[in-house]
Design a protein around this motif. Structure first.
Motif, PDB file in Angstrom:
ATOM      1  N   MET A   1       0.815  -1.191   0.000  1.00  0.00           N
ATOM      2  CA  MET A   1       0.000   0.000   0.000  1.00  0.00           C
ATOM      3  C   MET A   1       0.864   1.263   0.000  1.00  0.00           C
ATOM      4  O   MET A   1       0.443   2.283  -0.514  1.00  0.00           O
ATOM      5  N   LEU A   2       2.061   1.160   0.563  1.00  0.00           N
ATOM      6  CA  LEU A   2       2.942   2.327   0.580  1.00  0.00           C
ATOM      7  C   LEU A   2       3.291   2.774  -0.841  1.00  0.00           C
ATOM      8  O   LEU A   2       3.401   3.976  -1.108  1.00  0.00           O
ATOM      9  N   LYS A   3       3.424   1.809  -1.738  1.00  0.00           N
ATOM     10  CA  LYS A   3       3.704   2.141  -3.141  1.00  0.00           C
ATOM     11  C   LYS A   3       2.579   2.989  -3.723  1.00  0.00           C
ATOM     12  O   LYS A   3       2.835   3.993  -4.399  1.00  0.00           O
ATOM     13  N   HIS A   4       1.346   2.632  -3.433  1.00  0.00           N
ATOM     14  CA  HIS A   4       0.211   3.397  -3.940  1.00  0.00           C
ATOM     15  C   HIS A   4       0.152   4.792  -3.326  1.00  0.00           C
ATOM     16  O   HIS A   4      -0.190   5.759  -4.009  1.00  0.00           O
ATOM     17  N   VAL A   5       0.483   4.899  -2.052  1.00  0.00           N
ATOM     18  CA  VAL A   5       0.492   6.209  -1.387  1.00  0.00           C
ATOM     19  C   VAL A   5       1.520   7.118  -2.035  1.00  0.00           C
ATOM     20  O   VAL A   5       1.233   8.288  -2.346  1.00  0.00           O
ATOM     21  N   VAL A   6       2.715   6.606  -2.274  1.00  0.00           N
ATOM     22  CA  VAL A   6       3.783   7.417  -2.859  1.00  0.00           C
ATOM     23  C   VAL A   6       3.441   7.820  -4.292  1.00  0.00           C
ATOM     24  O   VAL A   6       3.563   8.992  -4.668  1.00  0.00           O
ATOM     25  N   ILE A   7       2.990   6.878  -5.083  1.00  0.00           N
ATOM     26  CA  ILE A   7       2.706   7.178  -6.489  1.00  0.00           C
ATOM     27  C   ILE A   7       1.544   8.150  -6.626  1.00  0.00           C
ATOM     28  O   ILE A   7       1.618   9.124  -7.383  1.00  0.00           O
ATOM     29  N   SER A   8       0.471   7.928  -5.884  1.00  0.00           N
ATOM     30  CA  SER A   8      -0.670   8.848  -5.987  1.00  0.00           C
ATOM     31  C   SER A   8      -0.314  10.231  -5.447  1.00  0.00           C
ATOM     32  O   SER A   8      -0.786  11.241  -5.970  1.00  0.00           O
ATOM     33  N   SER A   9       0.541  10.302  -4.426  1.00  0.00           N
ATOM     34  CA  SER A   9       0.956  11.596  -3.882  1.00  0.00           C
ATOM     35  C   SER A   9       1.804  12.378  -4.871  1.00  0.00           C
ATOM     36  O   SER A   9       1.603  13.583  -5.061  1.00  0.00           O
ATOM     37  N   TRP A  56      -6.870   3.719   2.439  1.00  0.00           N
ATOM     38  CA  TRP A  56      -7.328   2.725   3.406  1.00  0.00           C
ATOM     39  C   TRP A  56      -8.857   2.682   3.444  1.00  0.00           C
ATOM     40  O   TRP A  56      -9.447   1.596   3.479  1.00  0.00           O
ATOM     41  N   LEU A  57      -9.478   3.841   3.434  1.00  0.00           N
ATOM     42  CA  LEU A  57     -10.939   3.922   3.430  1.00  0.00           C
ATOM     43  C   LEU A  57     -11.510   3.244   2.195  1.00  0.00           C
ATOM     44  O   LEU A  57     -12.499   2.516   2.264  1.00  0.00           O
ATOM     45  N   ARG A  58     -10.860   3.460   1.074  1.00  0.00           N
ATOM     46  CA  ARG A  58     -11.324   2.853  -0.177  1.00  0.00           C
ATOM     47  C   ARG A  58     -11.201   1.338  -0.148  1.00  0.00           C
ATOM     48  O   ARG A  58     -12.062   0.625  -0.657  1.00  0.00           O
ATOM     49  N   TYR A  61     -13.820  -0.127   2.948  1.00  0.00           N
ATOM     50  CA  TYR A  61     -15.253   0.136   2.827  1.00  0.00           C
ATOM     51  C   TYR A  61     -15.598   0.216   1.355  1.00  0.00           C
ATOM     52  O   TYR A  61     -14.995   0.985   0.615  1.00  0.00           O
ATOM     53  N   LYS A  62     -16.547  -0.552   0.943  1.00  0.00           N
ATOM     54  CA  LYS A  62     -16.900  -0.633  -0.475  1.00  0.00           C
ATOM     55  C   LYS A  62     -18.001   0.378  -0.809  1.00  0.00           C
ATOM     56  O   LYS A  62     -19.152   0.027  -1.001  1.00  0.00           O
ATOM     57  N   PHE A  63     -17.617   1.648  -0.838  1.00  0.00           N
ATOM     58  CA  PHE A  63     -18.554   2.685  -1.258  1.00  0.00           C
ATOM     59  C   PHE A  63     -18.653   2.675  -2.777  1.00  0.00           C
ATOM     60  O   PHE A  63     -17.775   2.163  -3.467  1.00  0.00           O
ATOM     61  N   SER A  64     -19.695   3.303  -3.294  1.00  0.00           N
ATOM     62  CA  SER A  64     -19.798   3.443  -4.742  1.00  0.00           C
ATOM     63  C   SER A  64     -18.762   4.470  -5.215  1.00  0.00           C
ATOM     64  O   SER A  64     -18.218   5.235  -4.424  1.00  0.00           O
ATOM     65  N   GLU A  65     -18.514   4.482  -6.508  1.00  0.00           N
ATOM     66  CA  GLU A  65     -17.521   5.403  -7.064  1.00  0.00           C
ATOM     67  C   GLU A  65     -17.929   6.866  -6.863  1.00  0.00           C
ATOM     68  O   GLU A  65     -17.078   7.726  -6.654  1.00  0.00           O
ATOM     69  N   ASN A 119      -8.621   9.125  -9.151  1.00  0.00           N
ATOM     70  CA  ASN A 119      -8.480   8.416 -10.421  1.00  0.00           C
ATOM     71  C   ASN A 119      -7.401   7.340 -10.328  1.00  0.00           C
ATOM     72  O   ASN A 119      -7.576   6.231 -10.834  1.00  0.00           O
ATOM     73  N   TYR A 120      -6.290   7.657  -9.674  1.00  0.00           N
ATOM     74  CA  TYR A 120      -5.238   6.645  -9.485  1.00  0.00           C
ATOM     75  C   TYR A 120      -5.754   5.492  -8.639  1.00  0.00           C
ATOM     76  O   TYR A 120      -5.560   4.312  -8.981  1.00  0.00           O
ATOM     77  N   ALA A 121      -6.421   5.819  -7.529  1.00  0.00           N
ATOM     78  CA  ALA A 121      -6.922   4.765  -6.641  1.00  0.00           C
ATOM     79  C   ALA A 121      -7.995   3.935  -7.338  1.00  0.00           C
ATOM     80  O   ALA A 121      -8.062   2.716  -7.147  1.00  0.00           O
ATOM     81  N   ARG A 122      -8.819   4.561  -8.134  1.00  0.00           N
ATOM     82  CA  ARG A 122      -9.881   3.844  -8.847  1.00  0.00           C
ATOM     83  C   ARG A 122      -9.292   2.843  -9.832  1.00  0.00           C
ATOM     84  O   ARG A 122      -9.779   1.728  -9.974  1.00  0.00           O
ATOM     85  N   LYS A 123      -8.207   3.216 -10.494  1.00  0.00           N
ATOM     86  CA  LYS A 123      -7.640   2.346 -11.520  1.00  0.00           C
ATOM     87  C   LYS A 123      -6.672   1.310 -10.969  1.00  0.00           C
ATOM     88  O   LYS A 123      -6.525   0.236 -11.540  1.00  0.00           O
ATOM     89  N   ASN A 124      -5.973   1.617  -9.872  1.00  0.00           N
ATOM     90  CA  ASN A 124      -4.863   0.774  -9.471  1.00  0.00           C
ATOM     91  C   ASN A 124      -4.973   0.127  -8.087  1.00  0.00           C
ATOM     92  O   ASN A 124      -4.266  -0.842  -7.825  1.00  0.00           O
TER      93      ASN A 124
END
Length: 127
Positions: A1-9, A56-58, A61-65, A119-124
């Motif tokens: 998850m740290l990879k996603h945090v760094v890339i999205s940031s 983490w929230l995403r 918790y399975k919220f809608s887009e 958008n990054y979190a939605r795709k990756n």
């Protein structure tokens, strides 16, 4: 998850810096590039702080887009508005139309960064 945090940031901070350069270019000319270089570390700081809880929230918790987009955008707007307060210390500024426009512009930049992170979190992230 740290990879996603760094890339999205990094992605979101780059969008913030580029948008600040584009917005400031007609008024300040070449100095707008300096604004972008100054804005990048500030934006990446906020993005690192916000990326982990939002991702983490995403994941948990399975919220809608649409709800995820609303959460990201509203959090980005709020933190975008508070950025000049923390940086410049304008908590005692007079309330005028220019102040509202100034805070609104930073809120809009925060929202754009948040949409980029969404958008990054939605795709990756949660495939």
């Amino acid at each position: 998850m740290l990879k996603h945090v760094v890339i999205s940031s990094i992605q979101s901070a780059f969008v913030a810096a580029m948008m600040l350069v584009i917005i400031s270019l007609p008024t300040f000319g070449g100095a707008a590039t300096v604004f972008g270089f100054v804005a990048f570390p500030i934006a990446i700081f906020w993005c690192f702080i916000l990326a982990y809880p939002l991702i983490w929230l995403r994941q948990h918790y399975k919220f809608s887009e649409q709800i995820n987009l609303a959460i990201y955008t509203s959090v980005g707007y709020v933190f975008g508005v508070f950025t000049p307060v923390f940086i410049f210390g304008v908590s005692g500024a007079e309330f005028s139309q220019n102040t509202v426009v100034f805070f609104g512009l930073y809120g809009l930049l925060g929202s754009l960064c948040a949409i980029t992170a969404w958008n990054y979190a939605r795709k990756n992230v949660s495939l």
